[in-house]
Design an enzyme around this catalytic site. Structure first.
Site, PDB file in Angstrom:
ATOM      1  CG  MET A  99      -1.757   1.052   1.174  1.00  0.00           C
ATOM      2  SD  MET A  99      -3.220   1.023   2.576  1.00  0.00           S
ATOM      3  CE  MET A  99      -4.388  -0.008   1.982  1.00  0.00           C
ATOM      4  CB  ALA A 100       3.517   2.409   2.219  1.00  0.00           C
ATOM      5  CG  ASP A 101       6.444   0.075  -1.391  1.00  0.00           C
ATOM      6  OD1 ASP A 101       7.697   0.093  -1.666  1.00  0.00           O
ATOM      7  OD2 ASP A 101       6.140  -0.281  -0.394  1.00  0.00           O
ATOM      8  CB  ALA A 102       0.484   0.886  -4.438  1.00  0.00           C
ATOM      9  N   GLY A 137       4.190   5.589  -5.494  1.00  0.00           N
ATOM     10  CA  GLY A 137       4.373   5.395  -6.738  1.00  0.00           C
ATOM     11  C   GLY A 137       3.246   6.348  -7.835  1.00  0.00           C
TER      12      GLY A 137
END
Length: 418
Positions: A181-184, A187
């Site tokens: 979630m945090a990465d998405a 991004g």
């Protein structure tokens, strides 16, 4: 709502190397690893940017995330990109990256803060080579602040930013998300930031640095929690699938074991729901007359709805509530979505040729966002490691220099190490 598997041919697509998108002509040099940077550059690549993945000898770390021996993460996040394989521990490889940066519009990296400078590729160096360059620096906690050198995996950020504290049930432990979630979020925010900065560079000739942490994007999407805390002095409790703003809102199980999600965000929907379950008298019950009343009596109204749905099968309930204008829907898993007519009709899931996949077709998400005049494209499959060394570097360096660097193992080609 029926869930019959669509004919695969309806969603199959061939890659079109000649396809062009809105970002045609925008070169992106991508030194990032794992999810956030690859999500960012996937959005740009899907809309026509030439994304050059600069990978180490072992390949991007995504390549190691295999299922059944297949690089599913790499294949889906790195479609439409091209791969260069360089040993960035070598000074000659750094020189190659500088050549690439001089030709690029956007430069993306996700090293620990300070590492890019140690490599001799700090923003001052890159902007001196290319004053219009947009440099996106992805890190866990940002380029400044007391945590800049701490490990920055998304899991740590999801806990620190307040998401896990909100997620789950009050009598259980906080729940971390079962996906990136945090990465998405980072991004997606990063793709927007890159476009904002590129617009500025196009208008003024001035490049800049985008300091993109994993923390701030997920922290930002939790608004208005901080304002609520300041006003009420209360930390929002974990409520499972319930809402603290509207009631009823929950996940309910049907007689045949299915699950439905229900939201009554307006009074009109609540009225329709009560009529639909055969309890119209509850509309005027003082316990449920308004949304605040229902929130105060949430256990009672939830129990009534739970008991009603427990007497119905999932598809029966869906059909009835659709007719009655009640906002309810099925809770789906990937096996449901793979066979879903809506997903097929929207081309939210597409299949592309892939000899390594069972049946020879790789399912992946369609292009997002959806534009009318300049739709996203599927130009090429995710590349093999170093597949584009010659195509990209020969015109840039010359055939003789490329041959020398290949002989010196500065430029490499082949499968990543296991």
């Amino acid at each position: 709502m029926e869930h019959t598997r669509p004919q695969s041919a309806k969603r199959r697509r061939d890659f079109d190397p000649a396809a062009r998108g809105a970002l045609d002509g925008v070169r992106v040099v991508d030194l990032s690893r794992l999810v956030a940077g690859n999500m960012l550059t996937k959005v740009l690549a899907d809309h026509g940017a030439e994304v050059l993945k600069v990978e180490p000898p072992a390949g991007d770390s995504l390549r190691a995330w295999k299922v059944g021996g297949i690089e599913t993460a790499w294949k889906t996040w790195c479609r439409n990109k091209r791969s260069l394989c360089l040993d960035l521990r070598r000074a000659e490889a750094i020189a190659v990256v500088k050549h690439l940066a001089a030709t690029a519009a956007i430069f993306v990296e996700s090293f620990r803060p300070g590492v890019l400078e140690e490599m001799g590729l700090g923003p001052e160096v890159l902007l001196d080579l290319n004053p219009r360059l947009v440099i996106v620096r992805v890190s866990g906690w940002g380029q400044t602040g007391p945590f800049r050198h701490k490990p920055g995996f998304g899991t740590l950020v999801e806990g620190y930013a307040g998401f896990a504290a909100l997620n789950g049930f009050a009598d259980r432990e906080p729940v971390l998300p079962p996906m990136f979630m945090a990465d998405a979020y980072a991004g997606l925010y990063g793709a927007s930031a890159a476009m904002i900065a590129l617009h500025h560079a196009t208008a003024t000739g001035e490049g800049q640095v985008v300091d993109l942490s994993l923390f701030e994007p997920i922290f930002a999407v939790l608004e208005p929690q901080m304002a609520n805390w300041r006003v009420s002095g209360q930390v929002k409790p974990r409520t499972g699938s319930r809402s603290t703003n509207t009631a009823p809102r929950n996940a309910y199980r049907t007689r045949d074991g299915g699950w439905l999600s229900l939201s009554t965000s307006t009074q009109a929907v609540f009225v329709r729901l009560m009529h639909s379950i055969g309890r119209p008298e509850l509309v005027d019950d003082p316990r449920f007359r308004s949304n605040p009343d229902r929130l105060a009596n949430i256990e009672v109204i939830d129990g009534i709805i739970r008991d009603a749905l427990a007497q119905m099968d999932r598809d029966e309930a869906l059909a009835k509530f659709d007719r009655d204008g009640v906002t309810i829907g099925p809770i789906m898993d990937v096996s449901d979505l793979d066979a879903d007519d809506y997903v097929a009709a929207r081309e939210a899931l597409v299949e592309v040729p892939d000899a390594e996949m069972p049946g020879g077709w790789l399912p992946m998400h369609g292009e997002v966002p959806r534009l009318s005049a300049t739709p996203g494209i599927l130009r090429n499959a995710a590349p093999k490691l170093g597949a584009d060394n010659d195509t990209i570097l020969a015109p840039l360096l010359g055939a003789a220099e490329l041959a020398r660097l290949r002989e010196a193992a500065v430029v490499l080609h082949g499968d990543p190490k296991p």
